[in-house]
Design a protein around this motif. Structure first.
Motif, PDB file in Angstrom:
ATOM      1  N   GLY A  37      42.439  29.614  32.378  1.00 40.33           N
ATOM      2  CA  GLY A  37      41.191  30.293  32.712  1.00 40.33           C
ATOM      3  C   GLY A  37      40.232  30.130  31.548  1.00 40.33           C
ATOM      4  N   PHE A  38      39.244  31.025  31.453  1.00 42.01           N
ATOM      5  CA  PHE A  38      38.383  30.948  30.284  1.00 42.01           C
ATOM      6  C   PHE A  38      37.893  32.326  29.900  1.00 42.01           C
ATOM      7  CE2 PHE A  38      34.392  30.392  27.987  1.00 42.01           C
ATOM      8  CZ  PHE A  38      34.848  29.607  26.949  1.00 42.01           C
ATOM      9  N   LEU A  39      38.049  32.664  28.641  1.00 35.91           N
ATOM     10  CA  LEU A  39      37.593  33.939  28.123  1.00 35.91           C
ATOM     11  C   LEU A  39      36.846  33.626  26.835  1.00 35.91           C
ATOM     12  CD1 LEU A  39      37.746  37.020  28.462  1.00 35.91           C
ATOM     13  CD2 LEU A  39      39.881  36.978  27.183  1.00 35.91           C
TER      14      LEU A  39
ATOM     15  N   GLN B  37      31.334  37.907  35.914  1.00 34.21           N
ATOM     16  CA  GLN B  37      30.542  36.695  36.194  1.00 34.21           C
ATOM     17  C   GLN B  37      30.317  35.973  34.878  1.00 34.21           C
ATOM     18  OE1 GLN B  37      30.211  37.133  40.344  1.00 34.21           O
ATOM     19  NE2 GLN B  37      29.494  35.488  39.059  1.00 34.21           N
ATOM     20  N   GLY B  38      29.358  35.074  34.881  1.00 36.75           N
ATOM     21  CA  GLY B  38      29.035  34.397  33.633  1.00 36.75           C
ATOM     22  C   GLY B  38      30.131  33.446  33.217  1.00 36.75           C
ATOM     23  N   GLU B  39      30.466  33.522  31.929  1.00 31.61           N
ATOM     24  CA  GLU B  39      31.399  32.527  31.388  1.00 31.61           C
ATOM     25  C   GLU B  39      32.855  32.778  31.786  1.00 31.61           C
ATOM     26  OE1 GLU B  39      29.097  34.136  29.577  1.00 31.61           O
ATOM     27  OE2 GLU B  39      27.678  32.455  29.510  1.00 31.61           O
ATOM     28  N   ILE B  40      33.156  34.023  32.180  1.00 31.63           N
ATOM     29  CA  ILE B  40      34.554  34.379  32.451  1.00 31.63           C
ATOM     30  C   ILE B  40      35.118  33.588  33.628  1.00 31.63           C
ATOM     31  CG2 ILE B  40      36.033  36.257  33.281  1.00 31.63           C
ATOM     32  CD1 ILE B  40      35.208  37.091  30.695  1.00 31.63           C
ATOM     33  N   LEU B  41      36.294  33.010  33.396  1.00 32.24           N
ATOM     34  CA  LEU B  41      37.015  32.375  34.497  1.00 32.24           C
ATOM     35  C   LEU B  41      38.459  32.857  34.467  1.00 32.24           C
ATOM     36  CD1 LEU B  41      35.753  28.669  34.165  1.00 32.24           C
ATOM     37  CD2 LEU B  41      34.972  30.383  35.808  1.00 32.24           C
TER      38      LEU B  41
END
Lengths: 618, 488
Positions: free
Chosen positions: A425-427, A454-458
């Protein structure tokens, strides 16, 4: 010239040494060549043919003992090129149903050192793979007509259910790299590809055996060498019990037909994955047998990427399913207590910024905020935390603490599921924003969208499901895994240990309560299952690929949770449209085994609805 | 000393040692025939085509003979004059080789020049021998005179070893260890060779005989302790004939042990064999050490140190053995016959033993070997060439090869001893040492008595570098030998 006669005598030592060695060698040669006819016999028998005996690969059962993956025999035609004599090619081709042209090409490929680095005219080479049982029978009868040919039995996989292809994986022939990395493999061997077949390869494959046969000068087998004293019995692979409920998996897959996305269900108390659906999926039987290559190519070329496991490889914005984690952080950090209220004036309005929200009462505290999925509440919470310089110093420092809580909940890093190709994922961390906006040049409002997922969080659907399981457990989780037991072996300890996020357990009660309210009278009312207390949280994730993604996470029963689930449907719209019905149906099916009559319309609806995808992407 | 003039007349052919030349020619002829046999293919037989190994080897031999002739035509003083510069140039070449050589089977030791590949390591044998010879030829150079002489000699030997190890050619590097024979001949104490031999014996006994066969301790350990006792008693007696106590002590202990074995053994009494033997050794050693101090006889420390080192080595062998890489351990176990591994490390050796063993007394006849033809033995034409001879020419042929080597080495030793100057003598001993090492290791490995260390059988194995290297070694020796009369 000065001569040292004492030293000169040392020539006798050196000369003596070599004479003694020569003598020893003479005795040894005498022993080998004249005294012992064992070597002569061995040589006269023209050495050995080493026939590999393939072990049976470990079987896979589901959590209820249903056989899911088993073995079926296949037969390869092997030749020792050296021993092949001119043979009736037409007869041979007719017997095994191939054209002379195919046979000619197979011979060419076999001799091609680039395709077959281990080619030698003296060792067994694989000519035709995977004969059918009928062809095998016919060829076996005629084999005497084809000197230099023999048949090797192999193991192929077969599947009882056209489901869980992404979890089970499949077998492929080893590549050159595999052979170089692990000397266990020989050209033409099979190894696990994707899924459990890959990650549990070491357990499943067993140990190959070998039969040492002697052959005469014409290549005819004369029996076992020294009565089989040098044979090695194969050791069967270990059977696996999967944590999957294969029927639940099948059911969830059927609900996801026509939609892209994932369904992950976890048993919270054990971390065992009950179903792990990636949609679109494919029938695992496609990747077995002689058609494997063709089918594999078809699957890789499919724009909907069926081979890509969205459940653990897909990184999506979590949307509002992220809000419970926010609530937990704010409570833990003392930013809010359960009675803190924030206003929602149709959204979060601050510093010229506006994050929209929908109509509901205002101001409200945490639980109703979760119930109504109020964006403003979590934006305010986030702002109060990140911009609280009195406590944290700078927004960057506050953000790091915020991030570390999320990491402890399983975001931003691989959870460590026992399957290959898990995404982390992405934090973002503070450094990420400092690099983007400049050191000290950003604050809560700059990055406000992460507060609502939302935004950068995946996050991967697996990570979302894991959050649901953590809340269900009120404060801990076990690394999700798909294998429940390995035959004659204990499970790796890291798949059994409880992991505790950095949030005090009692805060989870409040968040769970909010999620319960969301089902009773909030955004996910359709998740109500008759006779069952359910907690849930919808998510509607904006994304750059068109219509919003529909997400849902949930667990049930509320007091003694037996299942936690996350659903993610790409471009499905509101969470309530696809996420809630699919997630609640999966839970109901698992808990009650049947769908209540009042909800059967929903089941029919889900089974028959497709989402239209115009473009190629994940 | 004064060198007589006119030593480069045509008389060289009257002065050179024809015995050696004939042995040399016999060897290379037998060698090329064996290579032809080893790479002979039943199907695609072609008579000495230049693409075949044997054809190529004929070309190497032709050029090798030219080299030999050129060497014989060279002024013998040249070798001495340029010994150091050439040695240094070779070191530089060895140093750069791994950087410019292509990777061939994990080793970076081949320099490719046009269509030829040469291994500098083979030629470094020549330069190292010349440099060592030059060192010993220094005015009034006596090895034992001072420690710095040892340092110089060891430096000359060790530098090429280090550089060749860097090319991943362990076998070629080990060859230089054989130069300790030269140091021994020139005065180094024999105790070092003795210690090396003892270490090998102790290692083999410890690793191989681990079964508790005798008196409750491992047979190997028992044998070692007995051997060490005998050596200690013997050495003590050699250095001081009046010291009889150790002998009595050891005899007494052994006697007690024997009695206990005879009396207690059948009754199942556990014998403290290890404690008995070790304490006998320990008491004897302490007694000798006290005597050595008391009588100011430092030589008496030798048996004490021998005992301590031997017992220490015995107990640490298992530890050391476990430090080796698994494949090295396996090779050793296979060679010692502990493990039979027909598919892995033991494959080569097993196949080569089969090939040789199947040769019988007279062999299967030239080109009739099935084992070698069917490629059962790997490295057939290079390192394992001896097994082609064993299979096709039988015991007779194999013994002839052993005999040729024995004759050549003894001949070189006798040439060495007739040299008027240390230069010739030391050089000749270097050549003999290299040959001893290659002979022992290569044939020992093929018949399964030594670990598999990939070094060729000189003059027989396929390969230009080895052939040219040894041709150079031998003919430089013959050239130096041919001038010996001018010095008397």
């Amino acid at each position: 010239m000065r001569k040292d006669y004492k030293l000169e005598k040392r020539k006798y030592v050196i000369g003596g040494f070599i004479v003694v060695i020569a003598l020893i060698y003479a005795i040894r040669l005498f022993d080998l060549q004249l005294n012992d006819d064992r070597y002569k016999k061995r040589a006269d028998s023209n050495a050995f043919l080493e026939k590999t005996i393939y072990p049976s690969r470990g079987l896979m059962y589901d959590r209820n003992g249903e056989l899911v993956v088993y073995n079926q025999p296949a037969y390869d035609v092997m030749i020792i090129p050296r021993d092949v004599q001119p043979f009736d090619t037409v007869d041979f081709c007719n017997t095994i149903h191939i054209t002379p042209e195919q046979l000619r090409r197979r011979f060419e490929d076999m001799r091609d050192k680039r395709l077959n680095p281990g080619y030698s005219t003296y060792t067994p080479q694989r000519l035709i793979t995977q004969l059918s049982t009928q062809d095998y029978g016919r060829l076996q009868e005629k084999l005497y007509r084809f000197p230099g040919f023999f048949i090797q039995k192999r193991i192929l996989r077969q599947y009882n259910y056209a489901a869980a292809a992404n979890v089970l994986g499949n077998l492929r022939e080893v590549s050159r790299a595999d052979i170089e990395a692990d000397p266990y493999y020989m050209a033409g061997d099979y190894t696990g590809d994707l899924g459990v077949e890959r990650s549990y390869e070491q357990y499943l494959r067993g140990v190959k055996g070998v039969e040492v046969l002697m052959r005469d000068a014409n290549g005819r087998i004369q029996g076992r060498y020294e009565g089989g004293a040098h044979d090695v019995e194969p050791i069967s692979g270990r059977d696996l019990t999967l944590s999957l409920d294969i029927r639940l998996q099948q059911y969830a897959e059927s609900l996801m037909v026509g939609k892209r996305g994932a369904v992950v269900a976890i048993e919270p108390s054990t971390g065992e994955i009950l179903c792990l659906v990636s949609s679109p999926s494919y029938d695992p039987r496609l990747l077995v047998g002689r058609k494997r290559g063709e089918n594999y190519r078809m699957l890789t070329e499919d724009p909907s990427l069926p081979l890509f496991d969205r459940a653990l490889g897909g990184a999506y914005p979590p949307g509002s399913t992220f809000k419970p984690s926010q609530g937990l952080i704010f409570l833990q950090e003392g930013i809010i207590n359960t009675s803190t209220t924030y206003p929602c004036t149709g959204g979060y309005v601050n510093g010229g910024l506006r994050v929209g929200c929908h109509a509901h009462g205002s101001p409200l505290p945490l639980k109703p905020a979760l119930q109504t999925s109020c964006n403003a509440f979590f934006c305010w919470g986030f702002k109060n935390m990140i911009d609280r310089r009195s406590k944290y110093g700078t927004p960057a420092q506050a953000f790091e603490i915020w991030k570390n809580h999320l990491v402890s909940m399983g975001y931003g890093y691989r959870l460590g599921v026992d399957l290959p190709h898990e995404s982390r994922g992405f934090l973002p961390n503070a450094k990420f924003y400092s690099k983007f906006y400049g050191e000290g040049r950003w604050s809560a409002n700059t990055v406000i969208s992460v507060a609502i997922g939302q935004g950068e969080i995946l996050a991967t659907p697996l990570q979302i499901a894991n959050l649901a399981a953590t809340i269900a457990n009120r404060g801990w989780f076990i690394t999700p895994h798909v294998v429940k037991a390995i035959q004659d072996t204990v499970m790796p300890a890291e798949l059994l240990e409880k992991r505790y996020p950095t949030i005090d357990a009692h805060w989870y009660d409040d968040v769970a309560e909010g999620m319960h309210m969301a089902v009773l009278g909030g955004t996910c009312r359709r998740a109500q299952i008759p006779g069952m207390e359910v907690a849930g949280k919808t998510g509607t994730a904006q994304n750059p690929h068109g219509k919003d993604h529909s997400a849902f996470m949930s667990f049930a029963p509320f007091d003694n949770p037996r299942i936690a689930v996350a659903v993610y449907v790409e471009n499905g719209g509101f969470g309530a449209v696809f996420g809630v019905p699919i997630g609640s149906l999966v839970m109901e099916k698992y808990l009650n085994d049947t769908i209540a009559p009042s909800r059967q319309y929903m089941e029919t609806q889900m089974l028959n609805t497709s989402v239209y995808y115009a473009t190629k992407r994940k | 000393m004064q060198l007589s003039a006119n030593n480069k007349s045509t008389s060289i052919f009257r002065e050179i040692d024809w015995t050696t030349v004939i042995i040399y020619l016999l060897m290379i002829l037998a060698g090329v025939a064996s290579i032809y046999a080893a790479s002979y293919d039943f199907d695609e037989a072609s008579m000495l085509s230049f693409d075949e190994f044997s054809g190529k080897q004929v070309r190497w031999i032709g050029l090798g003979l030219v080299i030999a002739f050129v060497v014989l035509m060279t002024d013998a003083r040249m070798f001495e004059t340029y010994a150091y510069p050439v040695y240094i140039i070779m070191l530089v070449l060895l140093l750069v080789t791994p950087f410019i050589a292509p990777d061939i089977k994990g080793s970076r030791s081949w320099l490719v020049i046009g269509s030829m590949s040469l291994q500098p390591a083979e030629f470094a044998k020549v330069t190292t021998a010349l440099a060592l010879a030059k060192l010993f030829n220094g005015y009034n150079f006596v090895l034992n005179a001072k420690m710095s002489n040892y340092a110089k000699a060891l430096a000359i030997i060790i530098l090429p070893i280090v550089l060749i190890l860097a090319q991943n050619e362990t076998g070629s590097a080990l060859v230089y260890m054989s130069l300790f024979f030269v140091l021994y001949r020139e005065g180094m104490t024999g105790l070092i060779l003795f210690a090396a031999l003892m270490s090998v014996v102790i290692f083999v006994l410890t690793v191989k005989f681990v079964d508790p066969g005798f008196l409750g301790i491992a047979t190997g350990e028992f044998a070692i302790l007995l051997i060490v006792m005998l050596i200690v008693v013997d050495m003590t007696y050699m250095y001081d004939k009046r010291l009889t106590l150790p002998r009595n002590l050891v005899l007494w202990f052994s006697g007690v042990l024997l009695v206990m074995w005879i009396v207690g053994g059948p009754c199942g009494v556990d014998l403290p064999a290890r404690a008995c033997l070790l304490s006998a050794l320990a008491i004897a050693s302490i007694y000798i050490a006290v005597a050595a101090i008391g009588r100011h006889r430092n030589k008496l420390f030798v048996p004490v140190i021998t005992a301590v080192l031997a017992v220490g080595l015995m107990f640490s062998v298992n530890v050391a053995f476990n430090q080796l890489q698994p494949h090295q351990q396996q090779r050793i176990r296979v060679v010692l016959g502990i493990e039979e591994d027909l598919r892995g490390a033991g494959y080569n050796v097993n196949q080569s033993k089969i090939a040789i063993g199947s040769g019988g007394f007279a062999g299967k006849g030239f080109l009739n070997g099935t084992q070698t033809k069917l490629k059962y033995v790997p490295e057939q034409h290079t390192d394992f060439i001896f097994c082609t001879i064993g299979e096709e020419e039988g015991f007779v042929g194999a013994m002839l090869v052993v005999g040729l080597y024995l004759a050549l080495i003894l001949r070189i030793i006798s040439i060495a001893e007739r040299q008027p100057r240390p230069f010739g003598r030391v050089y000749a001993y270097c050549v003999a040492s290299y040959l001893i090492f290659h002979f022992c290791i290569n044939i020992g490995m093929v018949i399964g008595l030594c670990p598999v260390i990939g070094i060729p059988l000189p003059f027989f194995s396929y390969g230009g570098s080895s052939l040219w290297g040894f041709t150079l070694l031998l003919f430089i020796l013959l050239r130096i030998d041919a001038t010996r009369k001018y010095y008397n």
